[in-house]
Design a protein around this motif. Structure first.
Motif, mmCIF file in Angstrom:
data_model
loop_
_atom_site.group_PDB
_atom_site.id
_atom_site.type_symbol
_atom_site.label_atom_id
_atom_site.label_comp_id
_atom_site.label_asym_id
_atom_site.label_seq_id
_atom_site.Cartn_x
_atom_site.Cartn_y
_atom_site.Cartn_z
ATOM 1 N N LEU A 24 0.798 -1.232 0.000
ATOM 2 C CA LEU A 24 0.000 0.000 0.000
ATOM 3 C C LEU A 24 0.830 1.282 0.000
ATOM 4 C CD1 LEU A 24 -3.047 -1.031 2.198
ATOM 5 C CD2 LEU A 24 -3.087 -0.358 -0.218
ATOM 6 N N PRO A 25 1.951 1.379 0.725
ATOM 7 C CA PRO A 25 2.745 2.615 0.632
ATOM 8 C C PRO A 25 3.232 2.900 -0.794
ATOM 9 C CG PRO A 25 3.401 1.375 2.563
ATOM 10 C CD PRO A 25 2.479 0.488 1.765
ATOM 11 N N PHE A 26 3.607 1.853 -1.533
ATOM 12 C CA PHE A 26 4.045 2.037 -2.915
ATOM 13 C C PHE A 26 2.885 2.480 -3.806
ATOM 14 C CE2 PHE A 26 7.190 -0.934 -1.205
ATOM 15 C CZ PHE A 26 8.351 -0.223 -1.481
ATOM 16 N N ILE A 27 1.713 1.905 -3.575
ATOM 17 C CA ILE A 27 0.528 2.303 -4.351
ATOM 18 C C ILE A 27 0.198 3.762 -4.069
ATOM 19 C CG2 ILE A 27 -1.959 1.929 -4.629
ATOM 20 C CD1 ILE A 27 -1.405 -1.091 -4.052
ATOM 21 N N LEU A 28 0.254 4.160 -2.794
ATOM 22 C CA LEU A 28 -0.039 5.558 -2.447
ATOM 23 C C LEU A 28 0.975 6.506 -3.090
ATOM 24 C CD1 LEU A 28 -1.083 5.133 1.285
ATOM 25 C CD2 LEU A 28 -2.571 5.744 -0.628
ATOM 26 N N LYS A 29 2.236 6.125 -3.122
ATOM 27 C CA LYS A 29 3.251 6.971 -3.774
ATOM 28 C C LYS A 29 2.952 7.106 -5.265
ATOM 29 C CE LYS A 29 6.872 6.575 -0.429
ATOM 30 N NZ LYS A 29 8.175 6.121 -0.027
ATOM 31 N N LYS A 30 2.539 6.010 -5.904
ATOM 32 C CA LYS A 30 2.163 6.060 -7.326
ATOM 33 C C LYS A 30 0.995 7.012 -7.555
ATOM 34 C CE LYS A 30 2.200 2.330 -10.363
ATOM 35 N NZ LYS A 30 1.892 0.932 -10.702
ATOM 36 N N LEU A 31 0.126 7.115 -6.555
ATOM 37 C CA LEU A 31 -1.058 7.971 -6.655
ATOM 38 C C LEU A 31 -0.783 9.416 -6.231
ATOM 39 C CD1 LEU A 31 -3.696 5.405 -5.372
ATOM 40 C CD2 LEU A 31 -3.549 6.355 -7.688
ATOM 41 N N GLY A 32 0.490 9.733 -5.958
ATOM 42 C CA GLY A 32 0.847 11.127 -5.716
ATOM 43 C C GLY A 32 1.214 11.506 -4.292
ATOM 44 N N TYR A 33 1.220 10.565 -3.368
ATOM 45 C CA TYR A 33 1.612 10.881 -1.993
ATOM 46 C C TYR A 33 3.132 10.821 -1.894
ATOM 47 C CZ TYR A 33 -3.254 10.677 -0.698
ATOM 48 O OH TYR A 33 -4.602 10.926 -0.616
ATOM 49 N N LYS A 34 3.731 11.915 -1.447
ATOM 50 C CA LYS A 34 5.187 11.996 -1.412
ATOM 51 C C LYS A 34 5.787 11.190 -0.272
ATOM 52 C CE LYS A 34 5.412 16.515 -3.667
ATOM 53 N NZ LYS A 34 4.683 16.049 -4.747
ATOM 54 N N LEU A 98 -9.027 7.861 -5.062
ATOM 55 C CA LEU A 98 -7.762 8.539 -5.370
ATOM 56 C C LEU A 98 -7.432 8.459 -6.854
ATOM 57 C CD1 LEU A 98 -5.633 7.314 -2.341
ATOM 58 C CD2 LEU A 98 -6.828 9.502 -2.604
ATOM 59 N N GLU A 99 -7.741 7.345 -7.450
ATOM 60 C CA GLU A 99 -7.461 7.128 -8.872
ATOM 61 C C GLU A 99 -8.338 8.013 -9.749
ATOM 62 O OE1 GLU A 99 -8.747 3.380 -11.295
ATOM 63 O OE2 GLU A 99 -6.941 2.870 -10.161
ATOM 64 N N ASP A 100 -9.561 8.262 -9.314
ATOM 65 C CA ASP A 100 -10.542 8.938 -10.158
ATOM 66 C C ASP A 100 -10.628 10.447 -9.984
ATOM 67 O OD1 ASP A 100 -11.148 6.483 -11.230
ATOM 68 O OD2 ASP A 100 -12.947 6.182 -10.021
ATOM 69 N N ASN A 101 -9.811 11.041 -9.096
ATOM 70 C CA ASN A 101 -9.839 12.501 -8.990
ATOM 71 C C ASN A 101 -8.499 13.020 -8.495
ATOM 72 O OD1 ASN A 101 -9.943 13.374 -6.062
ATOM 73 N ND2 ASN A 101 -11.573 11.857 -6.057
ATOM 74 N N SER A 102 -8.352 14.336 -8.533
ATOM 75 C CA SER A 102 -7.063 14.943 -8.191
ATOM 76 C C SER A 102 -6.970 15.361 -6.720
ATOM 77 C CB SER A 102 -6.812 16.150 -9.094
ATOM 78 O OG SER A 102 -7.845 17.101 -8.912
ATOM 79 N N LEU A 103 -8.057 15.289 -5.980
ATOM 80 C CA LEU A 103 -8.010 15.648 -4.560
ATOM 81 C C LEU A 103 -7.202 14.610 -3.804
ATOM 82 C CD1 LEU A 103 -11.721 16.708 -4.009
ATOM 83 C CD2 LEU A 103 -9.753 18.197 -4.356
ATOM 84 N N ARG A 104 -6.443 15.042 -2.821
ATOM 85 C CA ARG A 104 -5.625 14.132 -2.022
ATOM 86 C C ARG A 104 -5.959 14.288 -0.540
ATOM 87 N NH1 ARG A 104 -5.863 11.540 -5.399
ATOM 88 N NH2 ARG A 104 -4.400 10.927 -6.981
#
Length: 171
Positions: A24-34, A98-104
């Motif tokens: 999950l941390p890698f997936i979150l990073k792919k989705l824009g979480y630094k 997360l995949e379907d919008n730009s809000l984080r």
């Protein structure tokens, strides 16, 4: 649900808690979480809006299902041993949001919820005050059924009405 979404859900259902905590941390990073904070008890990723989405990685099953069947006509998924969808469906929902919008929003995935909220307690012990500036909403995607919702100590009738406007019913 599209094929890619079904594949993602099936892969989440088949993963062990340990594997999910690693991936999950890698997936979150792919989705824009630094930056993500990852322990055996929780994964936390700070977002840029004052909302926290929560789901848990553990299930009541001792081990994840190996066989999962999907009926595309009836849009039903099942497994002879159970799906363990509580709360893999919540994780799936957060990833799709997360995949379907730009809000984080900020994200918290906990472990040990089925054993007394171990991960949530560990997070609160580390952060007795919210690590999210001006936090407005905490939304946990962990409910039975598909159209019910609950509001614990919310007191915000306007928010409750807004959520119910999507076809949900307060339980």
């Amino acid at each position: 649900m599209e094929k890619q979404g079904i594949s993602l859900l099936i892969s989440l259902l088949k993963m062990s808690e340990e594997t999910l905590l690693l991936k999950l941390p890698f997936i979150l990073k792919k989705l824009g979480y630094k930056k993500t904070e990852s322990t055996n008890n929780y994964i936390f990723a700070k977002g840029n809006i004052p909302v926290l989405l929560i789901a848990h990685v553990d299930t009541v099953l001792k081990s994840p299902p190996t066989e999962i069947f999907y009926d595309s006509e009836k849009t039903v998924m099942w497994s002879p041993r159970g799906l363990g969808a509580d709360d893999r469906a919540g994780i799936f929902s957060i990833l799709k949001i997360l995949e379907d919008n730009s809000l984080r929003p900020s994200i918290l995935f906990t472990n040990g919820e089925e054993k007394g909220g171990i991960g949530a307690k560990a997070f609160v012990l580390k952060y007795p005050k919210s690590p999210i500036k001006n936090l407005k909403y905490i939304i946990q995607l962990d409910r039975q059924g598909e159209k019910d919702c609950v509001f614990y100590d919310c007191g915000n009738k306007e928010f409750e009405k807004y959520v119910n406007s999507f076809g949900f019913k307060t339980e």
